[in-house]
Design an enzyme around this catalytic site. Structure first.
Site, PDB file in Angstrom:
ATOM      1  N   HIS A 194      -6.672   1.282  -7.215  1.00 40.26           N
ATOM      2  CA  HIS A 194      -7.073   0.556  -6.006  1.00 40.26           C
ATOM      3  C   HIS A 194      -7.893  -0.664  -6.442  1.00 40.26           C
ATOM      4  O   HIS A 194      -9.102  -0.754  -6.180  1.00 40.26           O
ATOM      5  CB  HIS A 194      -7.890   1.470  -5.100  1.00 40.26           C
ATOM      6  N   ASP A 236     -15.887   8.900  -2.919  1.00 42.84           N
ATOM      7  CA  ASP A 236     -14.701   8.753  -2.080  1.00 42.84           C
ATOM      8  C   ASP A 236     -14.409  10.118  -1.480  1.00 42.84           C
ATOM      9  O   ASP A 236     -14.990  11.138  -1.887  1.00 42.84           O
ATOM     10  CB  ASP A 236     -13.527   8.253  -2.942  1.00 42.84           C
ATOM     11  N   GLN A 294     -10.124  -3.011  -3.945  1.00 39.84           N
ATOM     12  CA  GLN A 294     -11.358  -2.355  -3.518  1.00 39.84           C
ATOM     13  C   GLN A 294     -12.443  -2.503  -4.575  1.00 39.84           C
ATOM     14  O   GLN A 294     -13.591  -2.846  -4.268  1.00 39.84           O
ATOM     15  CB  GLN A 294     -11.101  -0.874  -3.235  1.00 39.84           C
ATOM     16  N   ARG A 307       0.886  -1.173   0.000  1.00 40.37           N
ATOM     17  CA  ARG A 307       0.000   0.000   0.000  1.00 40.37           C
ATOM     18  C   ARG A 307       0.921   1.219   0.000  1.00 40.37           C
ATOM     19  O   ARG A 307       1.614   1.496   0.995  1.00 40.37           O
ATOM     20  CB  ARG A 307      -0.894  -0.027   1.239  1.00 40.37           C
ATOM     21  N   CYS A 365     -15.865   3.606  -0.436  1.00 45.91           N
ATOM     22  CA  CYS A 365     -14.747   2.729  -0.090  1.00 45.91           C
ATOM     23  C   CYS A 365     -14.284   2.902   1.350  1.00 45.91           C
ATOM     24  O   CYS A 365     -13.541   2.053   1.850  1.00 45.91           O
ATOM     25  CB  CYS A 365     -13.586   2.947  -1.061  1.00 45.91           C
ATOM     26  N   ARG A 411     -14.176  -7.046   0.915  1.00 48.63           N
ATOM     27  CA  ARG A 411     -12.728  -6.943   0.713  1.00 48.63           C
ATOM     28  C   ARG A 411     -12.051  -8.256   1.109  1.00 48.63           C
ATOM     29  O   ARG A 411     -11.153  -8.748   0.428  1.00 48.63           O
ATOM     30  CB  ARG A 411     -12.155  -5.786   1.543  1.00 48.63           C
TER      31      ARG A 411
END
Length: 302
Positions: free
Chosen positions: A127, A218, A130, A100, A258, A286
């Site tokens: 991402h 987001d 996700q 990450r 998310c 997830r």
């Protein structure tokens, strides 16, 4: 050669569909296995996380593996040591890297110079884990993906880019509504369209939301953009998912986020807590998708 997962485009359309099937089956069975017995997965996180860290650590353990968690303070990633050196050394200790980070180029370098799989747990550009979880959630609630329209409202960031890539692998329509200067990378859009993606990029949230089966948003300022927060709040003021915007979507439309959410900014508390919100299903998925991704990585070519 190791099988990496850096973007959704690393899947063929057939692999992408099978992976969602597998994730759904794993979820239904509360799946455990010894696939990763004796294997170590190193989680290198330059960005803080709740869902990504916990879901990946649990996923590795559910498959019988051993996770090692490292922050940027625990590694030389991006510091004095060249990334290619880190990649070569960690490849001799472990079996997989789950990373990450900020720049997507770090992931590409780790994949290029190492000899073990690299999984993108988030970069500034993409991402993918996700979005695979989001697609599983949409399929659960609609019973299909074919013909669904998803409208993303907000910053043209890594979430937007991975949704655009998803449209090149799944039969969905994606509309992105972002202010001028904050729209998705045109190169990402062009590449996805070349591979069949049905993607629209507009500035009007109402235009994007019209007839959508899913609304998605987001935060307006992601990690690393904290200094821009005040300015972005003004720029994105009209890009909030609220009851008025939800009313422009298709009847029965659902809302995705998310997380973490800045309630009162990109989404209202009423929508987050309302009947259209499926963010908790989305967060749970997830875990299941990432177990399927790890299984895919470790069984390719075997």
């Amino acid at each position: 050669m190791p099988q990496h997962f850096l973007t959704i485009l690393d899947f063929t359309p057939e692999e992408a569909g099978r992976l969602l099937d597998r994730a759904a089956a794993m979820k239904a069975a509360n799946h455990r296995s010894n696939l990763l017995d004796g294997k170590t997965c190193i989680l290198i996180f330059e960005k803080a996380s709740t869902r990504t860290r916990v879901s990946f650590e649990v996923a590795v353990r559910h498959l019988g593996g051993w996770p090692i968690f490292m922050t940027q303070n625990d590694s030389q990633l991006g510091r004095d040591e060249p990334i290619r050196d880190t990649a070569r050394v960690l490849s001799r200790y472990a079996d997989c890297l789950i990373v990450r980070t900020f720049g997507h180029d770090k992931l590409e370098d780790l994949a290029a110079f190492g000899s073990i799989p690299v999984v993108n747990a988030l970069s500034d550009a993409f991402h993918p884990c996700q979005i695979m979880a989001d697609l599983l959630t949409m399929r659960e609630h609609s019973g299909r993906l074919d013909g669904l329209k998803l409208a993303y409202i907000g910053d043209g960031n890594n979430i937007a880019h991975s949704l655009i890539n998803a449209a090149a692998r799944f039969p969905i329509k994606v509309a992105i509504a972002s202010p001028q200067g904050y729209q998705p990378d045109p190169a990402v859009v062009a590449k996805a369209r070349e591979q069949g993606a049905d993607v629209a990029v507009v500035t009007d949230p109402a235009e994007a939301a019209a007839g959508a089966n899913y609304l998605y948003t987001d935060v307006w300022a992601s990690m690393g953009q904290e200094a821009e927060h005040a300015a972005r709040v003004k720029i994105f003021a009209g890009y909030q998912i609220n009851d008025a915007l939800l009313a422009k979507a298709a009847p029965g439309a659902k809302v995705l986020h998310c997380l973490p959410a800045h309630r009162g900014e990109e989404i209202t508390d009423a929508v987050m807590e309302g009947p259209a919100s499926i963010v908790w299903d989305e967060a749970e998925n997830r875990l299941h998708v990432q177990k399927a991704i790890l299984e895919w990585i470790f069984t390719q070519g075997q």
